[in-house]
Design a protein around this motif. Structure first.
Motif, PDB file in Angstrom:
ATOM      1  N   LEU A  42       0.821  -1.214   0.000  1.00  0.00           N
ATOM      2  CA  LEU A  42       0.000   0.000   0.000  1.00  0.00           C
ATOM      3  C   LEU A  42       0.853   1.260   0.000  1.00  0.00           C
ATOM      4  N   ILE A  43       2.068   1.173   0.523  1.00  0.00           N
ATOM      5  CA  ILE A  43       2.986   2.314   0.481  1.00  0.00           C
ATOM      6  C   ILE A  43       3.658   2.429  -0.876  1.00  0.00           C
ATOM      7  N   ILE A  44       4.138   1.302  -1.383  1.00  0.00           N
ATOM      8  CA  ILE A  44       4.946   1.312  -2.604  1.00  0.00           C
ATOM      9  C   ILE A  44       4.110   1.570  -3.853  1.00  0.00           C
ATOM     10  N   ALA A  45       2.954   0.910  -3.968  1.00  0.00           N
ATOM     11  CA  ALA A  45       2.160   0.968  -5.201  1.00  0.00           C
ATOM     12  C   ALA A  45       1.824   2.397  -5.637  1.00  0.00           C
ATOM     13  N   PRO A  46       1.296   3.264  -4.758  1.00  0.00           N
ATOM     14  CA  PRO A  46       0.997   4.623  -5.222  1.00  0.00           C
ATOM     15  C   PRO A  46       2.240   5.482  -5.424  1.00  0.00           C
ATOM     16  N   LEU A  47       3.280   5.268  -4.615  1.00  0.00           N
ATOM     17  CA  LEU A  47       4.480   6.088  -4.749  1.00  0.00           C
ATOM     18  C   LEU A  47       5.174   5.869  -6.088  1.00  0.00           C
ATOM     19  N   VAL A  48       5.166   4.625  -6.583  1.00  0.00           N
ATOM     20  CA  VAL A  48       5.842   4.322  -7.847  1.00  0.00           C
ATOM     21  C   VAL A  48       5.201   5.065  -9.016  1.00  0.00           C
ATOM     22  N   VAL A  49       3.907   5.343  -8.919  1.00  0.00           N
ATOM     23  CA  VAL A  49       3.221   6.069  -9.993  1.00  0.00           C
ATOM     24  C   VAL A  49       3.860   7.429 -10.217  1.00  0.00           C
ATOM     25  N   PHE A  50       4.335   8.056  -9.151  1.00  0.00           N
ATOM     26  CA  PHE A  50       4.921   9.395  -9.244  1.00  0.00           C
ATOM     27  C   PHE A  50       6.447   9.373  -9.271  1.00  0.00           C
ATOM     28  N   PHE A  51       7.033   8.331  -8.729  1.00  0.00           N
ATOM     29  CA  PHE A  51       8.496   8.221  -8.694  1.00  0.00           C
ATOM     30  C   PHE A  51       8.881   6.883  -9.328  1.00  0.00           C
ATOM     31  N   ARG A  52       9.015   6.864 -10.640  1.00  0.00           N
ATOM     32  CA  ARG A  52       9.238   5.607 -11.364  1.00  0.00           C
ATOM     33  C   ARG A  52      10.565   4.959 -11.012  1.00  0.00           C
ATOM     34  N   ASP A  53      11.548   5.760 -10.594  1.00  0.00           N
ATOM     35  CA  ASP A  53      12.833   5.175 -10.203  1.00  0.00           C
ATOM     36  C   ASP A  53      12.707   4.300  -8.960  1.00  0.00           C
ATOM     37  N   LEU A  54      11.607   4.472  -8.231  1.00  0.00           N
ATOM     38  CA  LEU A  54      11.409   3.684  -7.018  1.00  0.00           C
ATOM     39  C   LEU A  54      11.311   2.198  -7.330  1.00  0.00           C
ATOM     40  N   GLU A  55      10.836   1.859  -8.523  1.00  0.00           N
ATOM     41  CA  GLU A  55      10.724   0.447  -8.900  1.00  0.00           C
ATOM     42  C   GLU A  55      12.090  -0.221  -8.891  1.00  0.00           C
ATOM     43  N   ARG A  56      13.094   0.437  -9.463  1.00  0.00           N
ATOM     44  CA  ARG A  56      14.447  -0.129  -9.452  1.00  0.00           C
ATOM     45  C   ARG A  56      15.053  -0.093  -8.062  1.00  0.00           C
ATOM     46  N   ALA A  57      14.736   0.956  -7.313  1.00  0.00           N
ATOM     47  CA  ALA A  57      15.248   1.050  -5.952  1.00  0.00           C
ATOM     48  C   ALA A  57      14.714  -0.091  -5.090  1.00  0.00           C
ATOM     49  N   VAL A  58      13.456  -0.437  -5.275  1.00  0.00           N
ATOM     50  CA  VAL A  58      12.857  -1.539  -4.514  1.00  0.00           C
ATOM     51  C   VAL A  58      13.573  -2.846  -4.825  1.00  0.00           C
ATOM     52  N   LYS A  59      13.912  -3.073  -6.088  1.00  0.00           N
ATOM     53  CA  LYS A  59      14.623  -4.292  -6.463  1.00  0.00           C
ATOM     54  C   LYS A  59      15.982  -4.373  -5.775  1.00  0.00           C
ATOM     55  N   LEU A  60      16.686  -3.240  -5.717  1.00  0.00           N
ATOM     56  CA  LEU A  60      17.986  -3.222  -5.043  1.00  0.00           C
ATOM     57  C   LEU A  60      17.831  -3.471  -3.550  1.00  0.00           C
ATOM     58  N   ILE A  61      16.822  -2.854  -2.947  1.00  0.00           N
ATOM     59  CA  ILE A  61      16.586  -3.040  -1.515  1.00  0.00           C
ATOM     60  C   ILE A  61      16.245  -4.490  -1.214  1.00  0.00           C
ATOM     61  N   LEU A  62      15.462  -5.120  -2.080  1.00  0.00           N
ATOM     62  CA  LEU A  62      15.103  -6.524  -1.872  1.00  0.00           C
ATOM     63  C   LEU A  62      16.326  -7.431  -1.950  1.00  0.00           C
ATOM     64  N   ARG A  63      17.250  -7.118  -2.837  1.00  0.00           N
ATOM     65  CA  ARG A  63      18.485  -7.917  -2.917  1.00  0.00           C
ATOM     66  C   ARG A  63      19.271  -7.800  -1.615  1.00  0.00           C
ATOM     67  N   PHE A  64      19.382  -6.579  -1.107  1.00  0.00           N
ATOM     68  CA  PHE A  64      20.083  -6.382   0.160  1.00  0.00           C
ATOM     69  C   PHE A  64      19.342  -7.081   1.295  1.00  0.00           C
ATOM     70  N   LEU A  65      18.008  -6.975   1.296  1.00  0.00           N
ATOM     71  CA  LEU A  65      17.207  -7.529   2.380  1.00  0.00           C
ATOM     72  C   LEU A  65      17.301  -9.045   2.436  1.00  0.00           C
ATOM     73  N   PHE A  66      17.534  -9.685   1.294  1.00  0.00           N
ATOM     74  CA  PHE A  66      17.673 -11.142   1.286  1.00  0.00           C
ATOM     75  C   PHE A  66      18.815 -11.575   2.199  1.00  0.00           C
ATOM     76  N   TYR A  67      19.954 -10.901   2.080  1.00  0.00           N
ATOM     77  CA  TYR A  67      21.112 -11.284   2.892  1.00  0.00           C
ATOM     78  C   TYR A  67      21.039 -10.693   4.300  1.00  0.00           C
ATOM     79  N   ALA A  68      20.242  -9.633   4.476  1.00  0.00           N
ATOM     80  CA  ALA A  68      20.076  -9.040   5.797  1.00  0.00           C
ATOM     81  C   ALA A  68      19.015  -9.768   6.615  1.00  0.00           C
ATOM     82  N   SER A  69      18.327 -10.710   5.995  1.00  0.00           N
ATOM     83  CA  SER A  69      17.308 -11.493   6.691  1.00  0.00           C
ATOM     84  C   SER A  69      17.858 -12.880   6.998  1.00  0.00           C
ATOM     85  N   PRO A  70      17.430 -13.503   8.092  1.00  0.00           N
ATOM     86  CA  PRO A  70      17.949 -14.833   8.458  1.00  0.00           C
ATOM     87  C   PRO A  70      17.350 -15.944   7.605  1.00  0.00           C
ATOM     88  N   ILE A  71      17.794 -16.002   6.346  1.00  0.00           N
ATOM     89  CA  ILE A  71      17.286 -17.005   5.408  1.00  0.00           C
ATOM     90  C   ILE A  71      18.289 -18.146   5.262  1.00  0.00           C
TER      91      ILE A  71
END
Length: 265
Positions: free
Chosen positions: A166-195
């Motif tokens: 609900l936070i990301i979906a509307p923000l991306v409409v106005f800030f398209r670069d956020l889509e790529r930023a989210v992908k980078l954050i998810l890559r970092f979060l994978f290793y920052a999470s106890p997986i």
């Protein structure tokens, strides 16, 4: 002449919402698998291949000092929930952009466009649970009383993922670069999470900071099904509080931005 049929009783807003949510979710699943020869198997192949790779690296190449045995079950208990989270958050960046015409033309609550992504990915996650069971049987991992925490883990993950969507979906409409930023954050979060590791494998003191990642407590709940010692009550309480807070923030952000989103898409 046939008698007139009695008029249908009007549907409540909740009924309309549930029906719309299910129709869109089933449409997503049908479109995703209708042209696929393997169909359902694709929902388990990705985490399965990743688990096998990490299992090979940490059991056959590296002298592993993390996780529990059998390590493949330990890995899958973290990877499958991650695939749900990663897929739902990643797709939320295109929730309005992908179906812009439908978003503008329909009058159903716009939160449906986020919730149907979380639900469809959640159904894929549940459909992949038998994979863990199969490997648990093969490698002799016994289910424990911790399996009772599974519904709580699913509920907390759904709350967290919906809130972020609900936070990301509307923000991306106005800030398209956020889509790529989210992908980078998810890559970092994978290793920052106890997986690929557990909270208990972290150095003293670092595990406290890692607990403020809500995925840490949620994954510990999943792992408790086979490894009760992985359950971290502190991390679970933090995850619950943060998930509810993120959902509340998500609802506020969404309500304030939805009108502007409809004008933009």
């Amino acid at each position: 002449m046939t008698p007139d049929l009695p008029p249908r009783p009007p549907r409540s807003p909740a009924q309309v919402y549930r029906q719309s949510l299910w129709l869109l979710t089933s449409r997503d699943l049908k479109v995703r698998y209708s042209t696929s020869a393997l169909g359902y198997l694709w929902s388990v192949l990705d985490p399965l291949v990743m688990a096998v790779i990490y299992w090979f690296v940490f059991t056959q190449i590296v002298d592993r000092a993390i996780g529990n045995d059998p390590y493949i079950v330990f890995l899958l208990a973290g990877l499958l929930p991650w695939m749900w989270f990663n897929g739902a958050v990643g797709d939320a960046t295109r929730a309005f952009i992908k179906d812009a015409k439908l978003v503008r033309s329909t009058r159903i609550p716009r939160t449906v466009w986020v919730n149907r992504i979380v639900l469809s990915k959640g159904i894929e996650f549940i459909a992949a649970i038998p994979v863990i069971i199969i490997f648990a049987v093969i490698f002799g991992a016994q289910p424990t009383w911790g399996v009772l925490w599974l519904p709580l883990a699913i509920a907390l993950q759904a709350v967290l993922t919906v809130g972020l969507g609900l936070i990301i979906a509307p923000l991306v409409v106005f800030f398209r670069d956020l889509e790529r930023a989210v992908k980078l954050i998810l890559r970092f979060l994978f290793y920052a999470s106890p997986i690929i590791y557990g909270l208990g494998d972290l150095p003293a003191g670092l595990d406290l900071w890692a607990s403020f990642n809500p995925l840490a407590g949620i994954i510990s709940l999943y792992r408790a099904s086979f490894f009760p010692d992985q359950l971290d009550a502190r991390a679970v309480l933090i995850a619950a509080a943060m998930s509810i807070a993120i959902l509340g923030i998500g609802i506020l952000v969404f309500r304030r931005m939805v009108r502007a989103v409809l004008k933009e898409v």
